[in-house]
Design an enzyme around this catalytic site. Structure first.
Site, PDB file in Angstrom:
ATOM      1  N   HIS A  29      16.955 -37.142  -9.245  1.00 55.36           N
ATOM      2  CA  HIS A  29      16.224 -37.570  -8.040  1.00 55.36           C
ATOM      3  C   HIS A  29      14.756 -37.190  -8.108  1.00 55.36           C
ATOM      4  O   HIS A  29      14.098 -37.082  -7.081  1.00 55.36           O
ATOM      5  CB  HIS A  29      16.903 -36.984  -6.797  1.00 55.36           C
ATOM      6  N   LYS A  59      12.037 -15.069 -11.362  1.00 61.21           N
ATOM      7  CA  LYS A  59      11.775 -13.945 -12.280  1.00 61.21           C
ATOM      8  C   LYS A  59      10.729 -14.342 -13.306  1.00 61.21           C
ATOM      9  O   LYS A  59       9.823 -13.588 -13.609  1.00 61.21           O
ATOM     10  CB  LYS A  59      13.044 -13.520 -13.038  1.00 61.21           C
ATOM     11  N   CYS A  99       0.838  -1.191   0.000  1.00 58.63           N
ATOM     12  CA  CYS A  99       0.000   0.000   0.000  1.00 58.63           C
ATOM     13  C   CYS A  99       0.881   1.252   0.000  1.00 58.63           C
ATOM     14  O   CYS A  99       1.914   1.297   0.648  1.00 58.63           O
ATOM     15  CB  CYS A  99      -0.951   0.105   1.190  1.00 58.63           C
ATOM     16  N   GLU A 150      16.725 -17.956  -8.839  1.00 56.91           N
ATOM     17  CA  GLU A 150      16.363 -16.573  -9.147  1.00 56.91           C
ATOM     18  C   GLU A 150      15.767 -16.464 -10.558  1.00 56.91           C
ATOM     19  O   GLU A 150      14.783 -15.748 -10.774  1.00 56.91           O
ATOM     20  CB  GLU A 150      17.614 -15.682  -8.986  1.00 56.91           C
ATOM     21  N   TRP A 154      -2.872  -2.649  -1.666  1.00 54.30           N
ATOM     22  CA  TRP A 154      -2.598  -4.075  -1.877  1.00 54.30           C
ATOM     23  C   TRP A 154      -3.411  -4.773  -0.788  1.00 54.30           C
ATOM     24  O   TRP A 154      -3.087  -4.684   0.386  1.00 54.30           O
ATOM     25  CB  TRP A 154      -1.109  -4.362  -1.732  1.00 54.30           C
ATOM     26  N   ASN A 159      -1.421   1.860   5.741  1.00 55.49           N
ATOM     27  CA  ASN A 159      -0.574   0.804   5.180  1.00 55.49           C
ATOM     28  C   ASN A 159      -0.171  -0.096   6.344  1.00 55.49           C
ATOM     29  O   ASN A 159       0.467   0.370   7.278  1.00 55.49           O
ATOM     30  CB  ASN A 159       0.646   1.472   4.520  1.00 55.49           C
ATOM     31  N   GLY A 160      -0.594  -1.368   6.301  1.00 58.98           N
ATOM     32  CA  GLY A 160      -0.260  -2.289   7.386  1.00 58.98           C
ATOM     33  C   GLY A 160      -1.446  -3.153   7.731  1.00 58.98           C
ATOM     34  O   GLY A 160      -2.390  -3.271   6.941  1.00 58.98           O
ATOM     35  N   GLU A 198       7.121 -14.776 -11.645  1.00 61.18           N
ATOM     36  CA  GLU A 198       6.435 -13.594 -11.116  1.00 61.18           C
ATOM     37  C   GLU A 198       5.970 -12.626 -12.197  1.00 61.18           C
ATOM     38  O   GLU A 198       4.961 -11.958 -12.021  1.00 61.18           O
ATOM     39  CB  GLU A 198       7.266 -12.883 -10.051  1.00 61.18           C
ATOM     40  N   LYS A 204       5.821  -4.386  -4.319  1.00 59.10           N
ATOM     41  CA  LYS A 204       7.278  -4.312  -4.226  1.00 59.10           C
ATOM     42  C   LYS A 204       7.792  -4.527  -2.807  1.00 59.10           C
ATOM     43  O   LYS A 204       8.702  -5.306  -2.586  1.00 59.10           O
ATOM     44  CB  LYS A 204       7.742  -2.957  -4.745  1.00 59.10           C
ATOM     45  N   ARG A 212       3.901  -0.402  -4.718  1.00 58.67           N
ATOM     46  CA  ARG A 212       3.568  -0.927  -3.388  1.00 58.67           C
ATOM     47  C   ARG A 212       2.203  -1.613  -3.347  1.00 58.67           C
ATOM     48  O   ARG A 212       1.813  -2.183  -2.333  1.00 58.67           O
ATOM     49  CB  ARG A 212       3.569   0.221  -2.367  1.00 58.67           C
TER      50      ARG A 212
HETATM   51  C1  F6R Z   1      11.287 -10.745  -6.468  1.00 55.90           C
HETATM   52  C2  F6R Z   1      11.217  -9.776  -5.399  1.00 55.90           C
HETATM   53  C3  F6R Z   1      10.899 -10.253  -4.035  1.00 55.90           C
HETATM   54  C4  F6R Z   1      11.777  -9.513  -2.991  1.00 55.90           C
HETATM   55  C5  F6R Z   1      11.334  -9.894  -1.573  1.00 55.90           C
HETATM   56  C6  F6R Z   1      12.227  -9.269  -0.536  1.00 55.90           C
HETATM   57  O1  F6R Z   1      11.615 -10.158  -7.679  1.00 55.90           O
HETATM   58  O2  F6R Z   1      11.401  -8.607  -5.607  1.00 55.90           O
HETATM   59  O3  F6R Z   1      11.052 -11.623  -3.919  1.00 55.90           O
HETATM   60  O4  F6R Z   1      13.100  -9.861  -3.211  1.00 55.90           O
HETATM   61  O5  F6R Z   1      10.021  -9.479  -1.372  1.00 55.90           O
HETATM   62  O6  F6R Z   1      12.199  -7.880  -0.622  1.00 55.90           O
HETATM   63  P1  F6R Z   1      13.317  -6.987   0.023  1.00 55.90           P
HETATM   64  O7  F6R Z   1      14.590  -7.284  -0.678  1.00 55.90           O
HETATM   65  O8  F6R Z   1      12.855  -5.589  -0.210  1.00 55.90           O
HETATM   66  O9  F6R Z   1      13.383  -7.348   1.464  1.00 55.90           O
END
Ligand code: F6R
Length: 615
Positions: free
Chosen positions: A511, A492, A2, A488, A75, A101-102, A495, A610, A27
């Site tokens: 396995h 990517k 949010c 990773e 969000w 936000n929270g 998501e 984010k 956010r």
């Molecule tokens: C994936 C992504 C998330 C963040 C995770 C941790 O692309 O961005 O998996 O890596 O939410 O976020 P931070 O690094 O801000 O603690």
């Protein structure tokens, strides 16, 4: 999660708030709203969808001239995304509006009590409970808005950043935070409040990052007044100068922030290394480490806590730190660590990695470690973030604002910082020879240029993407340092393109996962010369003989893998420990172009936000 934007001053509030909300959409972006006070009445406009939908609705509305207002992009946590559940939430009298936000964890019991006192609720949100709780306190205690917010918040369990406006006190905003961030921009006779500083960057460089459990009463005819939520003692605000520029937070000609941020990596890595890596002098300096180096050298163990992509950077750091320092390292999801009563020794060191510095689980893990006497070192990107304040020491990654929801430059710069840390400690501890140290320094300095070389293959990667854009599943394989990169790469892809993808250590294929291989299954294999090359080539043969379609990330000049793979993307040779920074780049571009070709919203993938400031 949010985003909050509020304004009080002399300018028209609505364009500032709407533009600010657009910058905070990373956010959350499932519903949005704005409340404006025009001198006689309060107007609240809300909608499901994005800030552009709010803007359209707002433009269809009669013009509202207002110099005070609050806005929100959501969000959803409590209640589905719809117009009613969108913020601002209004109190029963219609006088108070709140953006939040929270999560208010005890909202159900508070709501029950308010219902018994005659309050009614139209939304499913915890925020509507909070705004009515504040109103209830105002009525019962006959106190001013700031005091009512303060009293109400002492009854609340959970996390919040809030801004409150009262129709009856139209020259004032009240902001408070616990567990979610708030920045206050201080202009000439005007103030801005937002979840980060980006909404007011073009108006003022003066910012106050509101501290945990602090409350601010903001009036443009007076100075801002800050106090602790739990006491009436007034606290002198600390005004900092913003280091960010408007350019940093714009797309700069790229179609998406994600693409811009992928291409920013050579510079971002250079910025991470600047002033820290002096290869000519054979030195790494990490100023924040200086007075704590001994703690690292005497550490029994290093525990790394993080989430998502940052956790993947932690896995790479495990290889780096163990190799160079011979200190045992464990890497944990912060969300698991915090709830499993972890064993933490006072001579353990905790490294917390977080791009945003606001991730709720990582914050909670740090608090547990601190309570148990461990020293906590942070690796964060966002300057002044909660994690950077809570940790005992730390290093910023200096990657610049990362706005695309999928993390890219944050990952490669985290690995860069952690490489510096591991090399420095290894050299001081004597577990890394002077000549090896020097060789690594020289190579690390060349990494930004090597990243630039890889980025030149954008067109080839785009073509590869077009062959795989219709896949339903995908497997990523890597070994050693490149196993976390396989994880990773898979993250990517899933998501932003919504293709199901899994990363595995290449040797684990036999396995179980090998059963998935058929002519439909794309398999991305990291097969660089340094790092178990022969073994990975065997793994590729096993996939090929089961008709899997192979995309391989190989070292320049590779011959053997090229004979087996359907597509090869070359990366320049490097030392094995730095290959994760390089092999990640083609995987980021591959995911990006697959998502674009599938018509997905790359910068705002569904269901994501984010910074994950709730559990
Ligand atoms: C994936 C992504 C998330 C963040 C995770 C941790 O692309 O961005 O998996 O890596 O939410 O976020 P931070 O690094 O801000 O603690």
């Amino acid at each position: 999660m949010c985003g909050i934007v509020a304004y009080i001053g002399q300018q028209q509030a609505s364009p500032i708030i709407i533009k600010g909300l657009k910058r905070l959409e990373y956010r959350g972006y499932d519903s949005t709203g704005i409340s404006l006070y025009d001198g006689t009445e309060l107007h609240t406009i809300k909608t499901t969808g994005k800030v552009s939908d709010l803007e359209a609705k707002f433009q269809g509305h009669d013009p509202i001239q207002a110099t005070i207002g609050i806005g929100h992009t959501r969000w959803a946590t409590h209640g589905v995304p719809n117009d009613v559940n969108a913020h601002p939430q209004t109190s029963n009298s219609g006088d108070l509006v709140v953006v939040h936000n929270g999560i208010i964890e005890n909202y159900a019991s508070l709501k029950e009590e308010l219902i018994q006192r005659g309050y009614t609720f139209s939304s499913d949100t915890d925020t509507e409970v909070l705004v009515n709780l504040i109103e209830d306190v105002q009525r019962k205690e006959k106190v001013k808005l700031g005091k009512a917010v303060q009293i109400a918040l002492t009854q609340v369990v959970g996390a919040y950043a809030i801004v409150v406006f009262d129709n009856k006190k139209p020259n004032e905003l009240v902001a408070a935070r616990l567990g979610s961030p708030l920045a206050i921009g201080v202009g000439e006779g005007e103030f801005f409040v937002a979840s980060d500083a980006t909404p007011f960057i073009e108006y003022t460089k003066n910012v106050i990052y509101l501290e945990e459990e602090h409350l601010a009463i903001i009036r443009c005819d007076r100075d801002i007044s800050i106090r602790k939520i739990t006491s009436d003692k007034v606290i002198k605000p600390y005004i900092e100068e913003l280091q960010m520029s408007l350019e940093n937070i714009q797309k700069g000609g790229y179609d998406h922030f994600m693409l811009k941020e992928i291409f920013e990596q050579p510079q971002a890595i250079r910025d991470t290394l600047r002033g820290r890596l002096l290869s000519n002098e054979g030195v790494i300096t990490l100023s924040s480490l200086r007075e704590h180096e001994n703690k690292f050298l005497k550490a029994r163990r290093i525990l790394i806590v993080a989430c998502g992509t940052s956790w993947h950077a932690g896995l790479v750091a495990e290889y780096l730190l163990e190799k160079f320092t011979r200190i045992p390292v464990e890497v944990e999801y912060a969300s698991e660590f915090r709830y499993r009563d972890p064993i933490i020794f006072s001579d353990d060191i905790i490294i917390a990695i977080s791009q945003s510095g606001e991730t709720a689980d990582t914050l909670a893990a740090i608090n547990i470690a601190k309570e148990r006497g461990a020293f906590v070192f942070g690796v964060c990107n966002v300057v002044g973030s909660s994690i950077s304040r809570l940790t005992d020491a730390g290093c910023y990654t200096h990657a610049g604002p990362e706005i695309g929801v999928a993390s890219t430059k944050a990952f490669t710069t985290q690995i860069t910082v952690l490489s510096l840390l591991a090399l420095r400690l290894g050299m001081v501890k004597g577990t890394l020879s002077r000549s090896e140290y020097q060789q690594h320094l020289v190579e690390l300095e060349s990494i930004p240029d090597k990243v630039s070389e890889i980025l030149k293959q954008e067109r080839l990667i785009k073509e590869v993407a077009s062959s795989f854009k219709d896949a339903n599943n995908c497997i990523y394989l890597g070994r050693g340092y490149n196993f976390p990169v396989a994880l990773e790469g898979a993250l990517k892809l899933k998501e932003i393109s919504y293709i199901h993808a899994e990363g595995y250590p290449a040797a684990e294929m036999k396995h179980g996962p090998i059963a998935l291989i058929d002519e439909q299954m794309p398999v991305v294999v990291i097969a660089t010369k340094k790092g178990h090359y022969d073994k990975v080539v065997s793994n590729i043969s096993e996939i090929k003989s089961r008709k899997g379609r192979i995309i391989a990330i190989v070292s320049e000049g590779d011959v053997r893998v090229k004979e087996l793979a359907d597509y090869c993307i070359e990366i320049p040779e490097s030392l094995e420990c730095f290959t994760p920074i390089l092999t990640t780049i083609p995987l980021q571009l591959l995911s990006y172009y697959i998502a674009v070709q599938r018509g997905c919203n790359v910068d705002q993938p569904r269901n994501l936000a984010k910074s994950v400031t709730v559990e």
